[in-house]
Design an enzyme around this catalytic site. Sequence first.
Site, mmCIF file in Angstrom:
data_model
loop_
_atom_site.group_PDB
_atom_site.id
_atom_site.type_symbol
_atom_site.label_atom_id
_atom_site.label_comp_id
_atom_site.label_asym_id
_atom_site.label_seq_id
_atom_site.Cartn_x
_atom_site.Cartn_y
_atom_site.Cartn_z
ATOM 1 N N ASP A 10 27.558 -29.706 -3.874
ATOM 2 C CA ASP A 10 27.118 -29.568 -5.255
ATOM 3 C C ASP A 10 27.736 -28.304 -5.839
ATOM 4 O OD1 ASP A 10 25.673 -27.484 -4.200
ATOM 5 O OD2 ASP A 10 23.719 -28.438 -4.438
ATOM 6 N N GLY A 28 24.991 -25.035 -9.555
ATOM 7 C CA GLY A 28 24.322 -24.846 -10.839
ATOM 8 C C GLY A 28 22.823 -24.972 -10.760
ATOM 9 N N ASP A 45 21.010 -38.096 -2.878
ATOM 10 C CA ASP A 45 20.758 -37.024 -1.909
ATOM 11 C C ASP A 45 19.414 -36.416 -2.213
ATOM 12 O OD1 ASP A 45 21.004 -33.865 -2.859
ATOM 13 O OD2 ASP A 45 21.793 -35.317 -4.303
ATOM 14 N N CYS A 56 10.773 -48.705 13.879
ATOM 15 C CA CYS A 56 11.947 -47.838 13.775
ATOM 16 C C CYS A 56 12.685 -47.779 15.108
ATOM 17 C CB CYS A 56 11.521 -46.434 13.349
ATOM 18 S SG CYS A 56 12.900 -45.267 13.177
ATOM 19 N N CYS A 64 14.860 -45.224 15.873
ATOM 20 C CA CYS A 64 15.408 -43.886 16.089
ATOM 21 C C CYS A 64 15.016 -43.354 17.469
ATOM 22 C CB CYS A 64 14.950 -42.930 14.985
ATOM 23 S SG CYS A 64 13.268 -42.295 15.171
ATOM 24 N N CYS A 86 11.260 -42.471 17.845
ATOM 25 C CA CYS A 86 10.337 -43.607 17.950
ATOM 26 C C CYS A 86 10.565 -44.408 19.238
ATOM 27 C CB CYS A 86 10.475 -44.505 16.730
ATOM 28 S SG CYS A 86 9.844 -43.735 15.208
ATOM 29 N N HIS A 124 13.519 -38.775 12.602
ATOM 30 C CA HIS A 124 12.958 -40.065 12.203
ATOM 31 C C HIS A 124 13.081 -40.295 10.697
ATOM 32 C CE1 HIS A 124 10.258 -43.373 11.452
ATOM 33 N NE2 HIS A 124 9.620 -42.595 10.594
#
Length: 373
Positions: A94, A97, A268, A306, A308, A311, A337
């Site tokens: 970014d 700003g 984002d 999930c 991941c 999990c 997660h």
Amino acid sequence: MPAIRYELIKTCKQSGARLGRIHTPHGSFETPVFMPVGTQATVKGMSPDELKEIDAHIILSNTYHLFLRPGSELVRDAGGLHGFMNWDRSILTDSGGFQVFSLSDLRDITEEGVTFRSHIDGSKKFMSPEISIKTQNDLGADIIMAFDECAPYPCDFDYARKSMEMTTRWAKRCKQAHARPEDQALFGIVQGSVYPELRKESAKQITDLDFPGYAVGGLSVGEPGEVMKEMLEITVPLLPADKPRYLMGVGSPDYLIEGVIRGIDMFDCVLPTRIGRNGTVFTSSGRIIVRDAKYARDFSPMDPECDCYACRNFTRAYIRHLFKTGEILGLRLATWHNLRFLINLMSDIRQAIREDRLLDFRKEFFTRFGYPL
């Protein structure tokens, strides 16, 4: 050849949402996409290999923070952000700003730029469109952002207009200052606060400058959700269909879906990592606070649906124990997660677009998650 290229794969017949692919110097990825935020050249609690394991293909870093420390020239000499943080996939930075305006209590905005006090030590600093672009050129991200003023919410019409017009003038200066257009795509940012006529005017002014991609800024800053959706419905159709569209600072599951339905390709937000560090996690049936006492003997995963690492291997009871004892692993697992949850959500959204059923997916997800339809 432009630094990046957007490829439209399919438009959902049910919703009008877009399935696409963005090609960058450090790889390609499908859109709509959620970008984990690595504010200070690291996604808090996650290693690069772990980010790859959850299938992150692009992350965001923050120009303001890296400008203050360690300084962009040091990062440049280390091989840019890719070399400095050992990340060989795409990066977006970014402009700095938003942080200049939100983190500094003492700031002076002029046509030339912004004088502000560092939130670290109070020292006086100056950021202009040229300095922001020079900093981002040093950082070497694949996608960089024009320096803009993010008007606060609420603000009156006259302030919003002056801010929007200055953002356009600054965008022109950013484009002129950009030294690496061959390998860094500079996106313009549409502003205009919550005023439809200003959003339309800003979209025309910024798209007339012919950037490789466009962001919608100045939303998710405190305005009601219905107002955000209205601003997207006004703004997004005015952006070129052959270039990426990025909604800045949005990361809650409901607004990821709502944004996609309204034509957004990129998102984002610090939300999943920030709430994860505090013990709040997304699940397929809504948010839970895994620190709560009711999970002390809950031996199920944070989210049974999930896939991941957290999990697959640990229970709510164990992760609660980690939080209660101040162990770093607890916040790492919750962060891991939450990021995987959102990346999985975006994958499901893309599949729903492929199958022309995104509005049905929205209804099913909102019902399960407990969001009002």
